[in-house]
Motif scaffolding. Sequence first.
Motif, PDB file in Angstrom:
ATOM      1  N   HIS A  84       0.835  -1.201   0.000  1.00  0.00           N
ATOM      2  CA  HIS A  84       0.000   0.000   0.000  1.00  0.00           C
ATOM      3  C   HIS A  84       0.869   1.250   0.000  1.00  0.00           C
ATOM      4  O   HIS A  84       0.618   2.220   0.727  1.00  0.00           O
ATOM      5  N   GLY A  85       1.909   1.215  -0.804  1.00  0.00           N
ATOM      6  CA  GLY A  85       2.785   2.362  -0.940  1.00  0.00           C
ATOM      7  C   GLY A  85       3.103   2.603  -2.398  1.00  0.00           C
ATOM      8  O   GLY A  85       2.289   2.311  -3.282  1.00  0.00           O
ATOM      9  N   ARG A  86       4.294   3.112  -2.665  1.00  0.00           N
ATOM     10  CA  ARG A  86       4.699   3.457  -4.032  1.00  0.00           C
ATOM     11  C   ARG A  86       5.604   2.395  -4.635  1.00  0.00           C
ATOM     12  O   ARG A  86       6.497   2.703  -5.435  1.00  0.00           O
ATOM     13  N   GLU A  87       5.382   1.154  -4.290  1.00  0.00           N
ATOM     14  CA  GLU A  87       6.225   0.078  -4.815  1.00  0.00           C
ATOM     15  C   GLU A  87       6.123   0.018  -6.343  1.00  0.00           C
ATOM     16  O   GLU A  87       5.028   0.064  -6.905  1.00  0.00           O
ATOM     17  N   SER A  88       7.269  -0.088  -6.983  1.00  0.00           N
ATOM     18  CA  SER A  88       7.301  -0.163  -8.443  1.00  0.00           C
ATOM     19  C   SER A  88       6.894  -1.555  -8.919  1.00  0.00           C
ATOM     20  O   SER A  88       6.770  -2.505  -8.122  1.00  0.00           O
ATOM     21  N   VAL A  89       6.739  -1.666 -10.227  1.00  0.00           N
ATOM     22  CA  VAL A  89       6.436  -2.982 -10.804  1.00  0.00           C
ATOM     23  C   VAL A  89       7.575  -3.949 -10.510  1.00  0.00           C
ATOM     24  O   VAL A  89       7.342  -5.112 -10.134  1.00  0.00           O
ATOM     25  N   ASP A  90       8.822  -3.506 -10.671  1.00  0.00           N
ATOM     26  CA  ASP A  90       9.963  -4.389 -10.411  1.00  0.00           C
ATOM     27  C   ASP A  90      10.006  -4.815  -8.947  1.00  0.00           C
ATOM     28  O   ASP A  90      10.285  -5.979  -8.640  1.00  0.00           O
ATOM     29  N   GLU A  91       9.752  -3.882  -8.035  1.00  0.00           N
ATOM     30  CA  GLU A  91       9.748  -4.233  -6.612  1.00  0.00           C
ATOM     31  C   GLU A  91       8.605  -5.199  -6.291  1.00  0.00           C
ATOM     32  O   GLU A  91       8.779  -6.155  -5.525  1.00  0.00           O
ATOM     33  N   THR A  92       7.455  -4.950  -6.885  1.00  0.00           N
ATOM     34  CA  THR A  92       6.320  -5.846  -6.663  1.00  0.00           C
ATOM     35  C   THR A  92       6.628  -7.237  -7.183  1.00  0.00           C
ATOM     36  O   THR A  92       6.344  -8.247  -6.515  1.00  0.00           O
ATOM     37  N   ALA A  93       7.211  -7.311  -8.379  1.00  0.00           N
ATOM     38  CA  ALA A  93       7.575  -8.610  -8.944  1.00  0.00           C
ATOM     39  C   ALA A  93       8.582  -9.335  -8.062  1.00  0.00           C
ATOM     40  O   ALA A  93       8.500 -10.566  -7.881  1.00  0.00           O
ATOM     41  N   ALA A  94       9.525  -8.587  -7.478  1.00  0.00           N
ATOM     42  CA  ALA A  94      10.521  -9.200  -6.599  1.00  0.00           C
ATOM     43  C   ALA A  94       9.863  -9.787  -5.361  1.00  0.00           C
ATOM     44  O   ALA A  94      10.249 -10.868  -4.884  1.00  0.00           O
ATOM     45  N   ILE A  95       8.855  -9.104  -4.830  1.00  0.00           N
ATOM     46  CA  ILE A  95       8.145  -9.608  -3.648  1.00  0.00           C
ATOM     47  C   ILE A  95       7.334 -10.847  -4.012  1.00  0.00           C
ATOM     48  O   ILE A  95       7.321 -11.842  -3.271  1.00  0.00           O
ATOM     49  N   VAL A  96       6.640 -10.796  -5.155  1.00  0.00           N
ATOM     50  CA  VAL A  96       5.890 -11.971  -5.615  1.00  0.00           C
ATOM     51  C   VAL A  96       6.822 -13.173  -5.744  1.00  0.00           C
ATOM     52  O   VAL A  96       6.516 -14.287  -5.280  1.00  0.00           O
ATOM     53  N   ASP A  97       7.976 -12.970  -6.369  1.00  0.00           N
ATOM     54  CA  ASP A  97       8.922 -14.071  -6.572  1.00  0.00           C
ATOM     55  C   ASP A  97       9.466 -14.585  -5.241  1.00  0.00           C
ATOM     56  O   ASP A  97       9.594 -15.800  -5.037  1.00  0.00           O
ATOM     57  N   ALA A  98       9.787 -13.662  -4.328  1.00  0.00           N
ATOM     58  CA  ALA A  98      10.365 -14.062  -3.048  1.00  0.00           C
ATOM     59  C   ALA A  98       9.382 -14.860  -2.206  1.00  0.00           C
ATOM     60  O   ALA A  98       9.788 -15.724  -1.413  1.00  0.00           O
ATOM     61  N   LEU A  99       8.078 -14.575  -2.368  1.00  0.00           N
ATOM     62  CA  LEU A  99       7.066 -15.254  -1.556  1.00  0.00           C
ATOM     63  C   LEU A  99       6.455 -16.465  -2.265  1.00  0.00           C
ATOM     64  O   LEU A  99       5.590 -17.140  -1.706  1.00  0.00           O
ATOM     65  N   ALA A 100       6.910 -16.733  -3.471  1.00  0.00           N
ATOM     66  CA  ALA A 100       6.402 -17.899  -4.202  1.00  0.00           C
ATOM     67  C   ALA A 100       6.675 -19.169  -3.392  1.00  0.00           C
ATOM     68  O   ALA A 100       7.767 -19.360  -2.866  1.00  0.00           O
ATOM     69  N   GLY A 101       5.686 -20.009  -3.291  1.00  0.00           N
ATOM     70  CA  GLY A 101       5.838 -21.245  -2.532  1.00  0.00           C
ATOM     71  C   GLY A 101       5.502 -21.129  -1.069  1.00  0.00           C
ATOM     72  O   GLY A 101       5.438 -22.137  -0.363  1.00  0.00           O
TER      73      GLY A 101
END
Length: 216
Positions: A84-101
Motif C-alpha cells: 500500500h505504498g509506491r512500490e514499483s512494478v519491479d519491486e512488486t515482482a521481486a516480492i511476488v517471486d520471493a514469496l512464491a511457494g
Amino acid sequence: MRPVVKLCGQTDAGDAAMCARYGADVLGFVVYPEPVPWNLEPAQAARLVAATRDVAKTCLVTAGDVDAICRLARATRPDYVQLHGRESVDETAAIVDALAGTGIGVIKAVFPDAADPEGDARAFCHAGVAALVADTRMPGDAATGGAADVGLYRRLVAASDRPVFLAGGVAPGNAAGLVQATGARYLDVLSGVEREPRRKDEGLVATLFATLAGAE
C-alpha cells in the motif's frame, strides 16, 4: 451475489472475530512504516493473524523496502500481503517471486495520481499479483481522505485479469450504491465501520452486511 468484503485496520482479536461472524471474507492488519492510527507491531500482527486465520482470510497491509516486506510476511504468515505504498512494478515482482511457494499472495494498491493506471494494472498482473486495490487513500489519511474513485476502479477492472477491490470511504451508507453503480465484486472497508479509530463498531458492521445482502 454479495461482494467479497475485506475489513481492514483490525487491532483486536475480539473485533476481528465479530467481523468474521457477520461475514468478513478477509481481515486486514496494518504494519506500516509511518505512524497511522491502525498500526500494529509485527509481533502483534503475527498473533492476530494466527488467532483469526481459521475464521477468515488474513491480509497484512504494509509498504516500503522489498526485503523488509518479505521478512515481515514470512514472520506473520498471512494469506495475503497488500503493498500500500509506491512500490514499483519491479519491486512488486521481486516480492511476488520471493514469496512464491509460501502460500502468501500479493495484493497491490493503485492510486488516482498514477500516470498510467491501466498500464500499471497490466504490469502488476503480469508480475503475478493476486489482486489490485483501487484506493484514494494512503493509510495516513484513511480516516479523512477522499471518497472511492469510481473512474479509477473501472479503469483498473478493464485493464486487469485479477480481482480489483474498490476502496476509499466505503461505508454502510454508500456500499450498496457503489456496488450497484460499478458492479464491484470486491470491497475494502476500514474507517466506514468505526466510530473511533482502532475499534470496529458492531452496529456498523452488521448494517454493512445487511445492506449488501439487500442489494443482491
